[in-house]
Design an enzyme around this catalytic site. Structure first.
Site, PDB file in Angstrom:
ATOM      1  N   ASP A  36      -8.116   3.845   1.239  1.00 19.43           N
ATOM      2  CA  ASP A  36      -7.154   4.113   2.303  1.00 19.43           C
ATOM      3  C   ASP A  36      -7.911   4.654   3.517  1.00 19.43           C
ATOM      4  OD1 ASP A  36      -5.080   4.869   3.971  1.00 19.43           O
ATOM      5  OD2 ASP A  36      -3.917   5.822   2.378  1.00 19.43           O
ATOM      6  N   ARG A  69      -3.422  -0.638   5.248  1.00 21.38           N
ATOM      7  CA  ARG A  69      -3.995  -1.708   4.433  1.00 21.38           C
ATOM      8  C   ARG A  69      -3.082  -2.912   4.268  1.00 21.38           C
ATOM      9  NH1 ARG A  69      -5.258   2.019  -0.593  1.00 21.38           N
ATOM     10  NH2 ARG A  69      -3.307   2.887   0.198  1.00 21.38           N
ATOM     11  N   CYS A  96       0.863  -1.184   0.000  1.00 19.10           N
ATOM     12  CA  CYS A  96       0.000   0.000   0.000  1.00 19.10           C
ATOM     13  C   CYS A  96       0.899   1.234   0.000  1.00 19.10           C
ATOM     14  CB  CYS A  96      -0.996  -0.016   1.165  1.00 19.10           C
ATOM     15  SG  CYS A  96      -0.304   0.196   2.824  1.00 19.10           S
TER      16      CYS A  96
END
Length: 151
Positions: free
Chosen positions: A122, A14, A8
């Site tokens: 996100d 994440r 990520c």
């Protein structure tokens, strides 16, 4: 040994969740899972406290992970590289040296049918419910990945 990398932006929200989820679904004697970020903002930091909390509430401990930045040598070290969104994909592909590097990279939600999006949002600027939503998306994706790898 099959090596899988989750990527990520900062490697604190994440990708640590995806790392922990997939690790919990695969035998560790046959699979090595790691995570990284395309940015260098959080190198050495633990995952975001909300990612740790959501993982823990689902029986997964990611508190010992440390953020690191994606590097070109990851193309050599990993068989599969799953990125969380199109921006991460573009950043990783930009570092690819040749087509065989590019073939290892895919967006993680591409493995899930009927999810409605191909980008994991996100949750960094959100609240705990955003992290729970991301966990759910990633859990579905990691379940699909693990089933295909164990088939």
């Amino acid at each position: 040994m099959t090596n899988i990398l989750m990527v990520c932006l900062g490697n604190i929200c994440r990708s640590p969740l995806a790392h922990g989820l997939l690790e919990s679904k695969l035998p560790q004697d046959s699979f090595y899972i790691d995570s990284a970020g395309t940015g260098n903002f959080h190198i050495g930091d633990p995952p975001d406290h909300r990612s740790i909390a959501v993982a823990k509430s689902n029986g997964i401990d990611i508190s010992n992970q440390q953020a690191r930045q994606f590097k070109v040598s990851d193309f050599d070290a990993f068989d599969f590289i799953y990125v969380m969104d199109q921006s991460n994909y573009d950043n990783v592909i930009a570092l690819a040296r040749h087509d065989s590097d590019k073939e290892k990279v895919s967006r993680i939600l591409k493995v899930v049918d009927n999810v409605g999006t191909k980008n994991v949002p996100d949750p960094y600027h959100g609240d705990l419910s955003d992290f729970e939503h991301v966990f759910s998306l990633l859990n579905n994706a990691c379940t699909s990945i693990s089933k295909s790898l164990l088939a």
